[in-house]
Scaffold this motif. Structure first.
Motif, PDB file in Angstrom:
ATOM      1  N   GLU A   1       0.845  -1.153  -0.007  1.00 16.58           N
ATOM      2  CA  GLU A   1      -0.118  -0.081   0.164  1.00 16.58           C
ATOM      3  C   GLU A   1       1.121   1.313   0.205  1.00 16.58           C
ATOM      4  OE1 GLU A   1      -3.748  -1.909   2.374  1.00 16.58           O
ATOM      5  OE2 GLU A   1      -2.768  -0.353   3.050  1.00 16.58           O
ATOM      6  N   ARG A   2       1.978   1.140   0.602  1.00 18.16           N
ATOM      7  CA  ARG A   2       2.650   2.362   0.821  1.00 18.16           C
ATOM      8  C   ARG A   2       3.469   2.711  -0.618  1.00 18.16           C
ATOM      9  NH1 ARG A   2       5.019   0.211   5.676  1.00 18.16           N
ATOM     10  NH2 ARG A   2       6.882  -0.032   4.417  1.00 18.16           N
ATOM     11  N   ASN A   3       3.776   1.592  -1.318  1.00 18.75           N
ATOM     12  CA  ASN A   3       4.230   1.747  -2.576  1.00 18.75           C
ATOM     13  C   ASN A   3       3.127   1.987  -3.593  1.00 18.75           C
ATOM     14  OD1 ASN A   3       6.675   1.702  -4.405  1.00 18.75           O
ATOM     15  ND2 ASN A   3       6.079  -0.418  -5.004  1.00 18.75           N
ATOM     16  N   GLY A   4       2.117   2.186  -3.206  1.00 16.25           N
ATOM     17  CA  GLY A   4       0.930   2.644  -4.167  1.00 16.25           C
ATOM     18  C   GLY A   4       0.527   1.405  -4.973  1.00 16.25           C
ATOM     19  N   ARG A   5       0.877  -0.153  -4.697  1.00 15.68           N
ATOM     20  CA  ARG A   5       0.214  -1.105  -5.287  1.00 15.68           C
ATOM     21  C   ARG A   5      -0.575  -1.777  -4.323  1.00 15.68           C
ATOM     22  NH1 ARG A   5       6.460  -2.320  -6.716  1.00 15.68           N
ATOM     23  NH2 ARG A   5       6.677  -0.673  -8.407  1.00 15.68           N
ATOM     24  N   TYR A   6      -1.364  -2.748  -4.716  1.00 13.09           N
ATOM     25  CA  TYR A   6      -2.357  -3.497  -3.672  1.00 13.09           C
ATOM     26  C   TYR A   6      -2.330  -5.084  -3.976  1.00 13.09           C
ATOM     27  CZ  TYR A   6      -4.180   1.301  -3.407  1.00 13.09           C
ATOM     28  OH  TYR A   6      -4.142   2.571  -2.993  1.00 13.09           O
ATOM     29  N   ALA A   7      -1.217  -5.485  -4.564  1.00 15.95           N
ATOM     30  CA  ALA A   7      -0.947  -7.006  -4.551  1.00 15.95           C
ATOM     31  C   ALA A   7       0.021  -7.246  -3.556  1.00 15.95           C
ATOM     32  CB  ALA A   7      -0.672  -7.374  -5.983  1.00 15.95           C
ATOM     33  N   GLY A   8      -0.203  -8.080  -2.466  1.00 11.10           N
ATOM     34  CA  GLY A   8       0.914  -8.482  -1.626  1.00 11.10           C
ATOM     35  C   GLY A   8       1.844  -9.497  -1.980  1.00 11.10           C
ATOM     36  N   GLY A   9       2.619  -9.980  -1.260  1.00  9.23           N
ATOM     37  CA  GLY A   9       3.635 -11.014  -1.443  1.00  9.23           C
ATOM     38  C   GLY A   9       4.912 -10.707  -1.211  1.00  9.23           C
ATOM     39  N   PHE A  10       5.979 -11.557  -1.319  1.00 12.36           N
ATOM     40  CA  PHE A  10       7.389 -11.377  -1.000  1.00 12.36           C
ATOM     41  C   PHE A  10       8.032 -10.820  -2.324  1.00 12.36           C
ATOM     42  CE2 PHE A  10      11.833 -12.759  -0.846  1.00 12.36           C
ATOM     43  CZ  PHE A  10      12.051 -12.180   0.169  1.00 12.36           C
ATOM     44  N   GLY A  11       7.367 -11.087  -3.369  1.00  9.86           N
ATOM     45  CA  GLY A  11       8.005 -10.631  -4.806  1.00  9.86           C
ATOM     46  C   GLY A  11       7.892  -8.994  -4.730  1.00  9.86           C
ATOM     47  N   GLU A  12       6.390  -8.652  -4.167  1.00 11.85           N
ATOM     48  CA  GLU A  12       6.106  -7.247  -4.423  1.00 11.85           C
ATOM     49  C   GLU A  12       7.087  -6.526  -3.302  1.00 11.85           C
ATOM     50  OE1 GLU A  12       4.004  -3.955  -5.251  1.00 11.85           O
ATOM     51  OE2 GLU A  12       3.866  -5.937  -6.108  1.00 11.85           O
ATOM     52  N   PHE A  13       7.500  -6.996  -2.322  1.00 13.39           N
ATOM     53  CA  PHE A  13       8.230  -6.553  -1.226  1.00 13.39           C
ATOM     54  C   PHE A  13       9.507  -6.443  -1.823  1.00 13.39           C
ATOM     55  CE2 PHE A  13      11.461  -7.282   2.129  1.00 13.39           C
ATOM     56  CZ  PHE A  13      11.458  -6.079   2.829  1.00 13.39           C
ATOM     57  N   LEU A  14      10.298  -7.330  -2.367  1.00 14.07           N
ATOM     58  CA  LEU A  14      11.540  -7.309  -3.157  1.00 14.07           C
ATOM     59  C   LEU A  14      11.388  -6.232  -4.235  1.00 14.07           C
ATOM     60  CD1 LEU A  14      12.509 -10.934  -3.626  1.00 14.07           C
ATOM     61  CD2 LEU A  14      13.370  -9.435  -1.961  1.00 14.07           C
ATOM     62  N   ALA A  15      10.331  -6.146  -5.025  1.00 14.16           N
ATOM     63  CA  ALA A  15      10.459  -4.920  -6.059  1.00 14.16           C
ATOM     64  C   ALA A  15      10.332  -3.560  -5.374  1.00 14.16           C
ATOM     65  CB  ALA A  15       9.250  -5.043  -6.654  1.00 14.16           C
TER      66      ALA A  15
ATOM     67  N   PRO B   1       8.852   5.439   7.688  1.00 18.42           N
ATOM     68  CA  PRO B   1       7.924   5.334   6.912  1.00 18.42           C
ATOM     69  C   PRO B   1       6.243   5.675   7.550  1.00 18.42           C
ATOM     70  CG  PRO B   1       9.353   3.526   6.600  1.00 18.42           C
ATOM     71  CD  PRO B   1       9.600   4.383   7.778  1.00 18.42           C
ATOM     72  N   VAL B   2       5.413   6.130   6.555  1.00 16.89           N
ATOM     73  CA  VAL B   2       4.028   6.177   6.938  1.00 16.89           C
ATOM     74  C   VAL B   2       3.493   4.805   7.281  1.00 16.89           C
ATOM     75  CG1 VAL B   2       1.880   7.036   6.050  1.00 16.89           C
ATOM     76  CG2 VAL B   2       3.857   8.132   5.785  1.00 16.89           C
ATOM     77  N   ARG B   3       3.034   4.812   8.519  1.00 20.71           N
ATOM     78  CA  ARG B   3       2.271   3.376   9.000  1.00 20.71           C
ATOM     79  C   ARG B   3       0.891   3.520   9.321  1.00 20.71           C
ATOM     80  NH1 ARG B   3       5.574  -0.700  10.561  1.00 20.71           N
ATOM     81  NH2 ARG B   3       3.478  -1.667  10.211  1.00 20.71           N
ATOM     82  N   GLU B   4       0.421   5.279   9.319  1.00 16.97           N
ATOM     83  CA  GLU B   4      -1.021   5.327   9.643  1.00 16.97           C
ATOM     84  C   GLU B   4      -1.739   6.246   8.487  1.00 16.97           C
ATOM     85  OE1 GLU B   4      -3.443   7.517  13.149  1.00 16.97           O
ATOM     86  OE2 GLU B   4      -1.378   8.424  12.578  1.00 16.97           O
ATOM     87  N   ALA B   5      -2.097   5.712   7.813  1.00 18.28           N
ATOM     88  CA  ALA B   5      -3.016   6.425   6.671  1.00 18.28           C
ATOM     89  C   ALA B   5      -4.412   6.051   6.492  1.00 18.28           C
ATOM     90  CB  ALA B   5      -2.321   6.277   5.121  1.00 18.28           C
ATOM     91  N   PRO B   6      -5.271   6.943   6.343  1.00 20.11           N
ATOM     92  CA  PRO B   6      -6.744   6.629   6.115  1.00 20.11           C
ATOM     93  C   PRO B   6      -6.916   5.990   5.083  1.00 20.11           C
ATOM     94  CG  PRO B   6      -6.290   9.098   5.627  1.00 20.11           C
ATOM     95  CD  PRO B   6      -4.797   8.414   5.931  1.00 20.11           C
ATOM     96  N   GLY B   7      -8.134   5.369   5.095  1.00 24.36           N
ATOM     97  CA  GLY B   7      -8.659   4.351   3.952  1.00 24.36           C
ATOM     98  C   GLY B   7      -7.630   3.351   3.752  1.00 24.36           C
ATOM     99  N   TYR B   8      -6.585   2.889   4.568  1.00 23.49           N
ATOM    100  CA  TYR B   8      -5.669   1.790   4.108  1.00 23.49           C
ATOM    101  C   TYR B   8      -4.897   2.208   3.018  1.00 23.49           C
ATOM    102  CZ  TYR B   8      -8.900  -0.890   7.211  1.00 23.49           C
ATOM    103  OH  TYR B   8      -9.334  -1.379   8.249  1.00 23.49           O
ATOM    104  N   GLY B   9      -4.576   3.714   2.853  1.00 20.82           N
ATOM    105  CA  GLY B   9      -3.758   4.185   1.857  1.00 20.82           C
ATOM    106  C   GLY B   9      -4.372   4.286   0.667  1.00 20.82           C
ATOM    107  N   ARG B  10      -5.689   4.004   0.367  1.00 19.31           N
ATOM    108  CA  ARG B  10      -6.250   4.203  -0.900  1.00 19.31           C
ATOM    109  C   ARG B  10      -6.009   5.570  -1.348  1.00 19.31           C
ATOM    110  NH1 ARG B  10     -10.662   1.701   1.800  1.00 19.31           N
ATOM    111  NH2 ARG B  10     -11.648   3.871   1.805  1.00 19.31           N
ATOM    112  N   PRO B  11      -6.001   5.824  -2.709  1.00 20.21           N
ATOM    113  CA  PRO B  11      -5.840   7.190  -3.048  1.00 20.21           C
ATOM    114  C   PRO B  11      -6.740   8.105  -3.128  1.00 20.21           C
ATOM    115  CG  PRO B  11      -5.899   5.684  -4.953  1.00 20.21           C
ATOM    116  CD  PRO B  11      -5.803   4.935  -3.781  1.00 20.21           C
ATOM    117  N   HIS B  12      -8.212   7.745  -3.240  1.00 24.27           N
ATOM    118  CA  HIS B  12      -9.140   8.518  -3.134  1.00 24.27           C
ATOM    119  C   HIS B  12     -10.003   8.447  -2.022  1.00 24.27           C
ATOM    120  CE1 HIS B  12      -8.301   9.589  -7.268  1.00 24.27           C
ATOM    121  NE2 HIS B  12      -8.175   8.246  -7.533  1.00 24.27           N
ATOM    122  N   LEU B  13     -10.374   9.397  -1.237  1.00 25.13           N
ATOM    123  CA  LEU B  13     -10.980   9.570  -0.031  1.00 25.13           C
ATOM    124  C   LEU B  13     -12.412  10.633   0.093  1.00 25.13           C
ATOM    125  CD1 LEU B  13      -7.838   9.685   2.302  1.00 25.13           C
ATOM    126  CD2 LEU B  13      -9.375   7.664   1.757  1.00 25.13           C
TER     127      LEU B  13
END
Length: 275
Positions: free
Chosen positions: A13-27, A96-108
Motif C-alpha cells: 500500500e505504501r508503494n501505491g500497489r495493492y498486490a501483496g507478497g514477497f515478490g512485491e516486497f523485493l520490488a 515510513p508512513v504507517r498510519e494512513a486513512p482508507g488503508y492508503g487508498r488514493p481517493h478519500l
C-alpha cells in the motif's frame, strides 16, 4: 520482527500497489531509492522540514498562550471538500508512513480526511498538520515521519459545517423531490441546512450539505437506514419583489415550506399531492 502477509500488504500500500507478497516486497526494496530520488525532485516534504501552510489543530490556541504569534485553524473550521486525493510521501531517511486513512487508498471522502485529522491530531501529541492557501492538507505523525498530502477535488463541493459562512445569497430557488421550485430566503436555507446536518441516531445515515463551484447548495437530510433521503438543490436567485404572507404556525414565509414533505419546517404544512 516482520508480521507476515499483513506486513507485505502494508508495504504494498505504501508503494501505491495493492498486490501483496514477497515478490512485491523485493520490488519495493529495489525501487525505493529511485522513488525517494524522484520524490525529492517532485517536491516531497522531507522529514524534519517545516510543513507548508497554516497550522491545523483540533483545538484553538488557549487564551493563556503568550508565545510567538502563530496562526492556527481548528479542523472543524477548515474549508474542506467532499473528495480528496491522498499522496503518501516516501523518503530514505524518514520513518515510513504507517498510519494512513482508507488503508492508503488514493481517493478519500472529505469526511474521512476530517475524521482522520481529528483522531490523529488528538491522539498523537507529536503529530503535525497544515493547510495551504490552495487548501491542500499535509499531515505527519512526528517531525521524523514521512508526510501525507491530501489534495482537494474542488469540483466535488465544499462541506458546509457553518451555514452562515457559506450560504450568502439573499434568495435561493430550492428544488426538492421534483416539485415546482419555490424561492426561499437566505435564513430559510441556512435553517434547512442546519437541520439537515444535525446528527441523528447512531449508525443511521447522516445528512450532508455541499457548496458547489457555481455557488449552489446541495443538501440532504439524515434518513432511515432502509430509505435514501431526497437531495435538495438551492440555487442563488434574485429575491421576489414581495415574499407574500407568513405561516401562522412557524412564522416562515409560506413559500418556504418544504416542497416535498415538510421535514423540519412546519408541523401544520401539508405537502401537495401529485394529481
Amino acid at each position: 520482527m516482520w508480521y507476515g502477509s499483513s506486513y507485505w500488504g502494508e508495504v504494498s500500500e505504501r508503494n501505491g500497489r495493492y498486490a501483496g507478497g514477497f515478490g512485491e516486497f523485493l520490488a519495493w526494496v529495489r525501487d525505493a531509492p529511485a522513488m525517494c530520488r524522484a520524490g525529492k525532485e517532485a517536491g516531497w516534504i522531507q522529514p524534519g522540514s517545516p510543513l507548508p501552510g497554516t497550522e491545523l489543530e483540533t483545538v484553538p490556541l488557549p487564551q493563556w498562550y503568550d508565545g510567538a504569534p502563530r496562526e492556527r485553524i481548528v479542523v472543524r473550521d477548515a474549508r474542506m471538500y467532499a473528495r480528496y486525493t491522498q499522496t503518501i510521501h516516501h523518503d530514505d531517511t524518514g520513518i515510513p508512513v504507517r498510519e494512513a486513512p482508507g488503508y492508503g487508498r488514493p481517493h478519500l471522502s472529505g469526511d474521512a480526511v476530517r475524521a482522520f485529522l481529528g483522531g490523529s491530531l488528538g491522539f498523537w501529541l507529536s503529530s503535525q498538520a497544515t493547510i495551504t492557501d490552495d487548501e491542500t492538507i499535509t499531515y505527519r505523525q512526528t517531525n521524523g515521519h514521512s508526510a501525507l498530502t491530501f489534495t482537494p477535488d474542488r469540483d466535488s463541493g465544499v462541506i458546509i459545517t457553518h451555514p452562515e459562512r457559506y450560504i450568502t445569497a439573499d434568495a435561493y430557488r430550492v428544488t426538492g423531490h421534483g416539485r415546482l421550485p419555490p424561492v426561499w430566503t437566505q435564513a430559510a436555507v441556512r435553517e434547512a441546512v442546519a437541520e439537515a446536518t444535525r446528527p441523528g441516531p447512531i449508525d443511521w445515515p447522516d445528512g450532508w450539505a455541499l457548496l458547489m463551484p457555481d455557488e449552489s447548495v446541495r443538501f440532504a437530510p439524515r434518513s432511515f437506514p432502509w430509505k435514501s433521503a431526497d437531495v435538495y438543490i438551492a440555487e442563488p436567485t434574485a429575491p421576489p419583489q414581495a415574499w407574500g404572507p407568513r405561516c401562522g404556525t412557524c412564522d416562515w414565509y409560506e413559500t418556504e415550506h418544504d416542497p416535498a414533505r415538510g421535514w423540519g419546517r412546519c408541523s401544520s404544512f401539508q405537502p401537495p399531492t401529485d394529481t
